[in-house]
Design a protein around this motif. Structure first.
Motif, short mmCIF file in Angstrom:
data_model
loop_
_atom_site.label_atom_id
_atom_site.label_comp_id
_atom_site.label_asym_id
_atom_site.label_seq_id
_atom_site.Cartn_x
_atom_site.Cartn_y
_atom_site.Cartn_z
N LEU A 2 70.29 73.74 57.71
CA LEU A 2 69.40 74.81 58.17
C LEU A 2 68.91 74.39 59.60
O LEU A 2 68.47 73.33 59.98
N CYS A 31 72.22 78.28 58.09
CA CYS A 31 71.06 79.22 58.23
C CYS A 31 70.55 78.82 59.74
O CYS A 31 70.01 77.73 59.94
N ARG A 85 70.70 89.86 61.42
CA ARG A 85 70.32 88.95 60.07
C ARG A 85 71.88 88.20 59.35
O ARG A 85 71.79 87.64 58.44
N THR A 121 71.58 84.69 56.21
CA THR A 121 71.39 83.34 56.65
C THR A 121 71.14 83.38 58.20
O THR A 121 71.15 82.19 59.03
N THR A 122 70.91 84.53 58.99
CA THR A 122 70.36 84.55 60.08
C THR A 122 68.93 85.13 60.14
O THR A 122 68.67 85.99 59.66
N VAL A 127 62.31 80.45 53.97
CA VAL A 127 63.56 80.29 54.41
C VAL A 127 64.19 78.94 53.73
O VAL A 127 65.13 78.84 52.93
N PHE A 152 67.01 78.68 50.71
CA PHE A 152 68.18 78.12 51.44
C PHE A 152 68.58 76.67 50.90
O PHE A 152 69.85 76.51 50.69
N PRO A 205 67.98 83.97 52.98
CA PRO A 205 69.19 83.47 52.49
C PRO A 205 69.12 82.99 50.91
O PRO A 205 68.09 82.39 50.62
#
Length: 393
Positions: free
Chosen positions: A168, A191, A212, A220-221, A246, A250, A392
């Protein structure tokens, strides 16, 4: 574990310098290190040297052609054919002009960020800070935004290749973390989260909420573009709510964070109105996430910050104080007016044309209120909700 936190630094990193009038001034590293030492917060055993990246490690992110160009333009008198191509590689702009020794010096910065990943992933330390890094704008085949090699992206690629990490990346610079985003735009194992001033008014012009990710990396954006003149409360609301979700979705093995401190009201290159409070609160939140989701594994990097006297030393010191769990952080909870070391102020005030702040935090109650506060807050809340639409998995 040998250490709770390691500080990766070498004064040679200050050689990353484009020219005397350029806003990217690595003297801020010297000012920060001196503040920490005078505060009794940087014992010698915490400091390790960065080392240097191997050329092969650059190829995880950058093209061979680009590395060749950087190398050729690093000579004191580059060949004419490379001078003619410098613009093609983004190295002949006012922002990112080539300079002698550029390749070796920047490989040292990349090496520091790789060293930080290795220290954390091998269990040498729980957290590692490399303030010389965070050059997040460089693209695979082009320099950009004061950045020659993208040490953040290379460090993430190294974490993936050497340790199989699910990473991340958290970017708190006021400018969108574009180079890192595009490097992993289709990669579901990385991510990228960036909170920044909207690109409508600020370089690099990207980082919209609808960027995104693509293909298997869709979701994952995550971008949180904020309105100009955003203040502490709105910044932290958007940061913590989106990033908290997030991280929960993730579930990273490693957090790599970039800590540009140019969202401060005093910074000359952006339009935000935050105070030192976000630079205390943001690292605290990331610290909690690191322990909640990835066994504490946290690598932090530097980044932007162009008010090198009144902002950067305090902001980056607060980051290290949080990572190392120094007593000053607890003291600030009880006394928000806690003074900076008088010896640091005495040392550096003669070199600064404005009065240096005398406290760790800013006296925001004395600042003039932003007239559009409610409107800005509401717009940021709309952006926050949009940012959380596709998170994500």
């Amino acid at each position: 574990m040998n250490a709770k936190a390691l500080f990766i630094y070498d004064e040679n990193e200050t050689a990353y310098r484009f020219n005397d009038s350029h806003p990217f001034n690595q003297k801020r590293l010297i000012l920060t290190v001196d503040l920490l030492r005078k505060a009794g917060a940087l014992p010698p055993e915490s400091v390790i040297s960065p080392g240097k990246a191997a050329e092969a490690q650059l190829y995880h992110v950058h093209s061979r052609e680009y590395v060749q160009a950087v190398t050729a333009l690093s000579y004191p008198e580059p060949e004419q054919k490379w001078l003619q191509q410098a613009e093609k590689y983004g190295l002949a702009t006012e922002d990112t002009p080539f300079f002698p020794g550029m390749n070796d010096i920047t490989m040292g910065l990349v090496g520091g960020s790789i060293r930080a990943v290795d220290a954390v992933m091998t269990g040498e330390t729980v957290h590692a800070l490399h303030l010389g890094g965070g050059l997040h704008h460089a693209m695979p085949s082009k320099g950009s935004g004061f950045c020659v090699y993208n040490d953040a992206a290379i460090a993430i690629a190294h974490a993936k290749s050497a340790y199989g990490s699910r990473v991340l990346y958290i970017d708190t610079d006021v400018h969108h973390g574009d180079g890192v985003q595009w490097s992993f735009y289709t990669d579901p194992s990385v991510c990228t989260f960036s909170i920044h001033e909207t690109g409508k008014y600020l370089f690099p012009g990207t980082g919209a909420v609808n960027e995104r990710g693509a293909d298997s990396g869709f979701g994952t954006t995550v971008n949180v573009p904020l309105e100009p003149y955003t203040e502490d409360e709105s910044w932290m609301e958007c940061f913590s709510e989106v990033l908290g979700k997030v991280a929960e979705q993730f579930k990273p093995d490693l957090i790599v964070s970039q800590h540009g401190c140019d969202a401060h009201a005093f910074d000359p290159l952006a339009h935000m109105h935050c105070s030192m409070e976000i630079y205390r609160a943001m690292p605290r939140f990331i610290h909690q996430l690191a322990h909640q989701y990835c066994g504490g594994r946290w690598v932090a990097l530097g980044g932007g910050g162009y008010e090198i006297w009144r902002v950067v030393p305090r902001a980056w010191s607060l980051l290290w104080l949080e990572m190392s769990e120094h007593a000053i952080i607890g003291q600030l909870e009880k006394d928000p007016e806690l003074a900076l070391p008088s010896s640091w102020l005495k040392e550096w005030q003669p070199y600064c044309s404005e009065a240096l702040p005398s406290t760790w935090l800013d006296p925001v109650e004395t600042w003039e209120p932003i007239p559009r506060r409610n409107e800005i807050t509401q717009k940021n809340r709309q952006t926050k909700e949009l940012a959380m639409l596709y998170l994500p998995k």
